[in-house]
Structures are given as C-alpha cells and as structure tokens.
Design an enzyme around this catalytic site. Structure first.
Site, PDB file in Angstrom:
ATOM      1  N   ASP A 148      57.764  31.079  59.362  1.00  0.00           N
ATOM      2  CA  ASP A 148      58.218  32.333  58.780  1.00  0.00           C
ATOM      3  C   ASP A 148      58.719  32.130  57.343  1.00  0.00           C
ATOM      4  OD1 ASP A 148      59.418  34.699  58.149  1.00  0.00           O
ATOM      5  OD2 ASP A 148      60.549  34.891  60.007  1.00  0.00           O
ATOM      6  N   ARG A 151      57.143  38.052  63.252  1.00  0.00           N
ATOM      7  CA  ARG A 151      58.506  37.505  63.361  1.00  0.00           C
ATOM      8  C   ARG A 151      58.845  37.288  64.837  1.00  0.00           C
ATOM      9  NH1 ARG A 151      60.909  39.500  58.397  1.00  0.00           N
ATOM     10  NH2 ARG A 151      62.103  37.592  58.257  1.00  0.00           N
ATOM     11  N   GLN A 193      58.836  31.119  64.313  1.00  0.00           N
ATOM     12  CA  GLN A 193      59.966  31.004  63.385  1.00  0.00           C
ATOM     13  C   GLN A 193      59.781  29.919  62.332  1.00  0.00           C
ATOM     14  OE1 GLN A 193      63.566  30.665  65.672  1.00  0.00           O
ATOM     15  NE2 GLN A 193      63.887  32.873  65.668  1.00  0.00           N
ATOM     16  N   TYR A 244      63.484  44.900  63.031  1.00  0.00           N
ATOM     17  CA  TYR A 244      63.571  45.511  61.706  1.00  0.00           C
ATOM     18  C   TYR A 244      64.287  46.851  61.762  1.00  0.00           C
ATOM     19  CZ  TYR A 244      60.226  42.225  59.706  1.00  0.00           C
ATOM     20  OH  TYR A 244      59.610  41.103  59.236  1.00  0.00           O
TER      21      TYR A 244
HETATM   22  P1  NAD Z   1      64.299  42.981  55.784  1.00  0.00           P
HETATM   23  O1  NAD Z   1      64.176  42.129  54.590  1.00  0.00           O
HETATM   24  O2  NAD Z   1      63.184  43.884  56.171  1.00  0.00           O
HETATM   25  O3  NAD Z   1      65.607  43.915  55.587  1.00  0.00           O
HETATM   26  C1  NAD Z   1      66.854  43.380  55.227  1.00  0.00           C
HETATM   27  C2  NAD Z   1      67.943  44.114  55.954  1.00  0.00           C
HETATM   28  O4  NAD Z   1      68.098  45.442  55.446  1.00  0.00           O
HETATM   29  C3  NAD Z   1      67.715  44.269  57.457  1.00  0.00           C
HETATM   30  O5  NAD Z   1      68.776  43.652  58.144  1.00  0.00           O
HETATM   31  C4  NAD Z   1      67.725  45.786  57.657  1.00  0.00           C
HETATM   32  O6  NAD Z   1      68.300  46.176  58.891  1.00  0.00           O
HETATM   33  C5  NAD Z   1      68.560  46.245  56.488  1.00  0.00           C
HETATM   34  N1  NAD Z   1      68.452  47.665  56.128  1.00  0.00           N
HETATM   35  C6  NAD Z   1      67.350  48.466  56.088  1.00  0.00           C
HETATM   36  N2  NAD Z   1      67.691  49.724  55.709  1.00  0.00           N
HETATM   37  C7  NAD Z   1      69.034  49.703  55.480  1.00  0.00           C
HETATM   38  C8  NAD Z   1      69.958  50.686  55.064  1.00  0.00           C
HETATM   39  N3  NAD Z   1      69.595  51.937  54.823  1.00  0.00           N
HETATM   40  N4  NAD Z   1      71.240  50.321  54.948  1.00  0.00           N
HETATM   41  C9  NAD Z   1      71.660  49.047  55.203  1.00  0.00           C
HETATM   42  N5  NAD Z   1      70.822  48.074  55.602  1.00  0.00           N
HETATM   43  C10 NAD Z   1      69.523  48.402  55.748  1.00  0.00           C
HETATM   44  O7  NAD Z   1      64.696  42.167  57.051  1.00  0.00           O
HETATM   45  P2  NAD Z   1      64.715  40.600  57.329  1.00  0.00           P
HETATM   46  O8  NAD Z   1      65.982  40.050  56.805  1.00  0.00           O
HETATM   47  O9  NAD Z   1      63.448  39.974  56.883  1.00  0.00           O
HETATM   48  O10 NAD Z   1      64.734  40.584  58.915  1.00  0.00           O
HETATM   49  C11 NAD Z   1      65.518  41.484  59.629  1.00  0.00           C
HETATM   50  C12 NAD Z   1      65.699  40.990  61.035  1.00  0.00           C
HETATM   51  O11 NAD Z   1      64.461  40.720  61.665  1.00  0.00           O
HETATM   52  C13 NAD Z   1      66.450  39.706  61.168  1.00  0.00           C
HETATM   53  O12 NAD Z   1      67.805  39.761  60.925  1.00  0.00           O
HETATM   54  C14 NAD Z   1      66.107  39.373  62.597  1.00  0.00           C
HETATM   55  O13 NAD Z   1      66.838  40.130  63.511  1.00  0.00           O
HETATM   56  C15 NAD Z   1      64.669  39.771  62.644  1.00  0.00           C
HETATM   57  N6  NAD Z   1      63.886  38.560  62.451  1.00  0.00           N
HETATM   58  C16 NAD Z   1      63.429  37.920  63.556  1.00  0.00           C
HETATM   59  C17 NAD Z   1      62.730  36.737  63.419  1.00  0.00           C
HETATM   60  C18 NAD Z   1      62.231  35.992  64.584  1.00  0.00           C
HETATM   61  O14 NAD Z   1      62.608  36.267  65.697  1.00  0.00           O
HETATM   62  N7  NAD Z   1      61.341  35.040  64.363  1.00  0.00           N
HETATM   63  C19 NAD Z   1      62.468  36.211  62.156  1.00  0.00           C
HETATM   64  C20 NAD Z   1      62.950  36.902  61.052  1.00  0.00           C
HETATM   65  C21 NAD Z   1      63.637  38.067  61.220  1.00  0.00           C
END
Ligand code: NAD
Length: 383
Positions: free
Chosen positions: A133, A125, A130, A231
């Site tokens: 992804d 990520r 991006q 994450y």
């Molecule tokens: P994910 O599917 O792993 O998790 C979903 C969400 O659940 C996350 O926001 C996480 O913080 C939250 N979470 C975990 N435990 C929790 C708890 N106990 N209570 C409440 N929330 C909880 O994550 P995702 O959506 O695939 O990606 C998360 C982050 O990764 C994105 O928002 C972003 O910041 C980053 N990301 C970066 C890139 C990039 O730079 N290319 C791409 C994708 C995601």
C-alpha cells in the site's frame, strides 16, 4: 525477464522506485534488474550500491527500457515533451503511481500503446495488501513532514518551555482528517510537545486519535460519514455546515492546522473558509495536504505558500518526495511485494486478473482499460 528502473523525470521527484534491498529481493527470483545511472542519487543511493546489490547500471533511459518486460517508476511517465510512453515497448508491465482517475490522457495513451499498467493508487486497501500500500506508506511521510514544515514556518516553539527567561506555553495544533497522514501528523506534533486536537468524519478513529495523546473534537451534531473500505463519504449539506461551525470554533486559538481530508474519486472537502483563515492569529500556519486534489482550505494554492492577513497557508506539492531516502525505501518495499503477486518464484510472469490485488490495480492491458472506475472516469471525460 528484464526489469527497468529509469531515472524519475517529474520536476522535484527525488524518489526512486527500487532501492538496493529491493534489487536483491527481485534478483532472488531470477529477475534481471537494470537501473539508469543516477536514478538513486537523490535518494542517497549510488550506482555502485546498485551494482553491489546485483543490478546492471546503464547510461540512458533508452538503454534501461530496451527489452524490459517490467518497468518500475514512482511518478507517472510524461506523455508530452517528451512522450515517455513511446520508449516503453508494447506488452511491458508498468508499475507506477498513475493518478488514473484524473489523468485520463495518460491512461488513453497507455492503452493505445498496449502497455499493461498497474496503478499503485488502485492497490486495494485490504489487510493482505498492506505491505503493497504505497498510498499509506507515502501518506505516512507526508503527515510527518507537514508538521515539520509547519513548525519551521511558525514563529513560535511547539513544546512548553520552563526557563529562567520565563515559561512558554505549548503551541496548539489541529489536525483535520485522521487517516494515515493525519494520524502520523498527530504523532509527530505530540512528539514535538504540542497540544493536539483532531477531527474526522469517521467516528472509528476517535480511539486512535486519543491513543496518540490528542483530543478528538466533539460535537452534538451528527457529523459522521463512514463510507466503504474504511474511507469517508461526502457529508450532507447540513452536516457539512455543522462541521464548518465546529472547525470555526476551534481554529481561532490554534497555531497550526494540518488538513488531510480526502474522499476517494472526489474533490477534497472544504473545511476552512477564507473567513476562518482570517479569524486565526497572524503568524499561524495552515498546511493543506489535500492541495493536489483541490485543497481543504479556500485560499490554498497547490505548490505555493499564500499569506492571507498574516496567516501562512502552505499547499505543498508532492511532499513525500521531500524525504526521499525513507520514502523510496518504503515505496520499494511496496513495489517488491506487489511484483511478487505476478512474478512466480522462478521469475515467470503471470498476470492473473482473478488475483484480488492485480485485478483491481490493473488499469490497462492489451489495449483495454480494465478498471471499471477508471473506465467510468474516461467516459465522463469524453462526454
Ligand atoms: P484518505 O486520504 O482518503 O482521507 C484522509 C482522511 O480524511 C480520512 O480519515 C477521512 O475519513 C477524512 N475525511 C474525509 N472527509 C472529511 C471531512 N469532511 N472532515 C474530516 N475528515 C474527513 O484516507 P486514508 O488516510 O488513505 O485512509 C483512510 C482509512 O482507510 C484509514 O485510516 C484506514 O482505516 C483505511 N485503510 C485501510 C487499510 C488496510 O486495511 N490495508 C490501508 C489504508 C487505509
């Protein structure tokens, strides 16, 4: 080099790995695209559209796969009844979702069959990647659809209505986990006029939540767990207790809860206990987007709707497949960009393990399991 796009076989998988726009992009670098007849039908793409884009359309999976150097799929190939891996030739590059940290039997099979497999889940990520992804593109679809599903099940309106027949108060929606799916769910619920609250253990998302017009649930306690690469990581027991208290206070007067919380490589965290479900108003709806990794709600059953004292708990499986046209279009774009990482402008294939996308995303190659996390998962499984 021949690139095969077989018809998806997983029950309910309506997406296709490559849409005609993707065919054109890959044909430009000299790749020869072969699509199995009907592969795009459920995503609204006819055989003719594939032909017009420059693909050959063939009548069977075997015909599509024979002689292919690259195979593009959405869902992982099945390894039992029938064993779809046996139809892929040794040395072929397979690009697909593979669920490699959970699906150890498939990874062993791919390794044994000497297939070079690239997992869409393991594309790093990083900013540069991006556009490759697929976790993000498909989470966008799931977050959007979760709100529509919930709205459809809720015996109420979402927006406020002021009519001659009275004023209707807007529904309250709570989103737990404000990553890619959660943020899209917030935006969708806001567009439908609901009052939206959200919570995440990564404090960095508070601003994003607020910029979408939702309220970030506040607590005095430290319920933050920022992990690596954007994450989350697991909360301590004490923090988890505090988070449950916060959520318990919020769900009682909430109409819809959408949970999306995940921690990479672990079971989804429990955020809604059975007692909390029962504290909600009858007719309320919970959509648990983490149902495939154990669920955020104690009563969730993956792929089913459970009614618990009048509260509807949905654990939809493979939600992105329910909006196949746009899910496929986005996935196809992810795939085309990824393929350009190992196919040069003249169509020559070069797997460079030093490449910062291919290195981490390559699961099996030449009879070896290359990815360390997957290797660890396999060893854990064997032990
Ligand atoms: P994910 O599917 O792993 O998790 C979903 C969400 O659940 C996350 O926001 C996480 O913080 C939250 N979470 C975990 N435990 C929790 C708890 N106990 N209570 C409440 N929330 C909880 O994550 P995702 O959506 O695939 O990606 C998360 C982050 O990764 C994105 O928002 C972003 O910041 C980053 N990301 C970066 C890139 C990039 O730079 N290319 C791409 C994708 C995601």
């Amino acid at each position: 080099m021949k690139v095969a796009v077989p018809k998806e076989t997983r029950p309910g998988e309506l997406r296709v790995a490559l849409v005609p726009q993707g065919v054109k992009a890959l044909a430009k670098v000299g790749l020869k695209i072969v699509v199995e007849t009907g592969a795009g039908a459920a995503s609204g793409v006819s055989d003719n559209e594939y032909k017009e884009a420059g693909a050959d359309v063939v009548g069977s999976t075997a015909e599509a796969l024979t002689g292919a150097g690259i195979v593009l799929r959405v869902s992982p190939p099945s390894i039992s009844d029938p064993d779809e891996v046996s139809a892929i030739s040794r040395g072929t590059i397979l690009v697909s979702f593979l669920n490699p940290l959970e699906n150890q039997a498939l990874i062993r099979r791919l390794s044994e069959a000497r297939i070079s497999s690239i997992s869409m889940e393991l594309v790093p990520r990083i900013t540069r990647a991006q556009s490759m992804d697929a976790l993000s593109s498909q989470a966008t679809v799931a977050g959007y659809k979760a709100v529509l599903l919930a709205a459809d099940h809720l015996p109420k309106f979402l927006p406020m209505f002021t009519t001659a027949a009275g004023t209707i108060r807007p529904a309250k929606v709570l989103i737990l986990g404000a990553g890619v799916a959660g943020l899209q769910a917030i935006a969708t619920a806001r567009r439908l006029g609901a009052i939206v609250e959200a919570f995440d253990v990564r404090p960095a998302v508070k601003e994003q939540v607020e910029s979408l017009g939702a309220t970030f649930l506040e607590t005095e306690a430290d319920v933050t767990a920022e992990g690596e690469g954007g994450y989350a990581k697991e909360l301590s027991e004490e923090q988890h207790k505090k988070e449950l208290e916060l959520i318990a206070g919020a769900v009682v007067d909430t109409d819809i809860v959408i949970t999306t919380a995940q921690i990479p490589g672990r079971d989804a965290p429990l955020l809604i206990t059975e007692e909390m479900v029962k504290s909600m108003r009858p007719g309320s709806v919970i959509v648990d987007l983490a149902s495939e990794s154990g669920g955020n709600c104690a009563v969730t059953k993956n792929g089913e709707t459970v009614i618990c004292e009048g509260i509807q708990v949905l654990g939809p499986a493979n939600l992105p497949a329910s909006i196949p046209v746009h899910a496929s279009q986005m996935y196809s774009k992810n795939i085309v960009t990824l393929v350009a990482e190992f196919v040069g402008e003249n169509g020559e294939v070069q797997l460079d393990f030093e490449n910062d996308v291919i290195g981490p995303a390559m699961v099996t190659h030449d009879g070896q399991v290359r990815n360390e996390r997957v290797r660890d998962a396999l060893e854990g499984d064997a032990a």
